[in-house]
Design a protein around this motif. Structure first.
Motif, PDB file in Angstrom:
ATOM      1  N   LEU A  20       0.838  -1.208   0.000  1.00 49.83           N
ATOM      2  CA  LEU A  20       0.000   0.000   0.000  1.00 49.83           C
ATOM      3  C   LEU A  20       0.873   1.258   0.000  1.00 49.83           C
ATOM      4  CD1 LEU A  20      -2.745  -1.143   2.496  1.00 49.83           C
ATOM      5  CD2 LEU A  20      -3.104  -0.560   0.091  1.00 49.83           C
ATOM      6  N   GLU A 107      -1.247  -8.027  -3.044  1.00 49.34           N
ATOM      7  CA  GLU A 107      -1.559  -7.265  -4.254  1.00 49.34           C
ATOM      8  C   GLU A 107      -3.071  -7.214  -4.519  1.00 49.34           C
ATOM      9  OE1 GLU A 107      -0.175 -11.418  -5.485  1.00 49.34           O
ATOM     10  OE2 GLU A 107       0.556  -9.893  -4.116  1.00 49.34           O
ATOM     11  N   VAL A 110      -4.412  -4.557  -2.163  1.00 45.21           N
ATOM     12  CA  VAL A 110      -4.128  -3.236  -2.739  1.00 45.21           C
ATOM     13  C   VAL A 110      -5.176  -2.895  -3.791  1.00 45.21           C
ATOM     14  CG1 VAL A 110      -2.497  -1.912  -4.152  1.00 45.21           C
ATOM     15  CG2 VAL A 110      -1.652  -3.268  -2.231  1.00 45.21           C
TER      16      VAL A 110
END
Length: 123
Positions: A20, A107, A110
């Motif tokens: 992040l 990921e 995110v």
């Protein structure tokens, strides 16, 4: 974008924080309900990543307080249990937007944060 991670496990919170931050988010970490409430009083967050099973305090209380203090901040719940796997979390928490396993790849978290909080920029 400001992101609040509420997670008792230091390892998980750091695992989530790094990607992040690499994408431009300003990330604050709270380990329990009390610390999360203090941060919610001081900082406006665009997204909250919240572990459903905190070691100290109640995640539902954190979500409720966030709904009161920052009603526009979406909450992405994460958990390593099957508690609320029936989707009832969305009936209990007006600001709940997603319910994911703690093992979700960083990921993917995110991507969820970017989806609910606005685009992140590489930085």
């Amino acid at each position: 974008m400001n992101v609040l991670i509420v997670e008792s496990s230091r390892e998980l919170s750091v695992l989530w924080q790094r990607p992040l931050a690499n994408m431009g988010a300003r990330v604050c970490i709270a380990r329990d309900e009390e610390a999360a409430a203090a941060l919610l009083r001081e900082i406006e967050f665009q997204v909250i990543l919240l572990d459903l099973m905190l070691e100290q305090g109640s995640a539902l209380s954190v979500a409720d307080f966030a709904s009161y203090r920052q009603p526009e901040a979406p909450v992405i719940f994460v958990t390593d249990t099957t508690f609320f796997s029936d989707g009832s979390i969305f009936q209990l928490c007006a600001n709940a937007r997603a319910f994911l396993p703690s093992s979700t790849p960083p990921e993917d978290l995110v991507a969820m944060v970017a989806h609910y909080g606005g685009a992140l920029c590489p930085g």
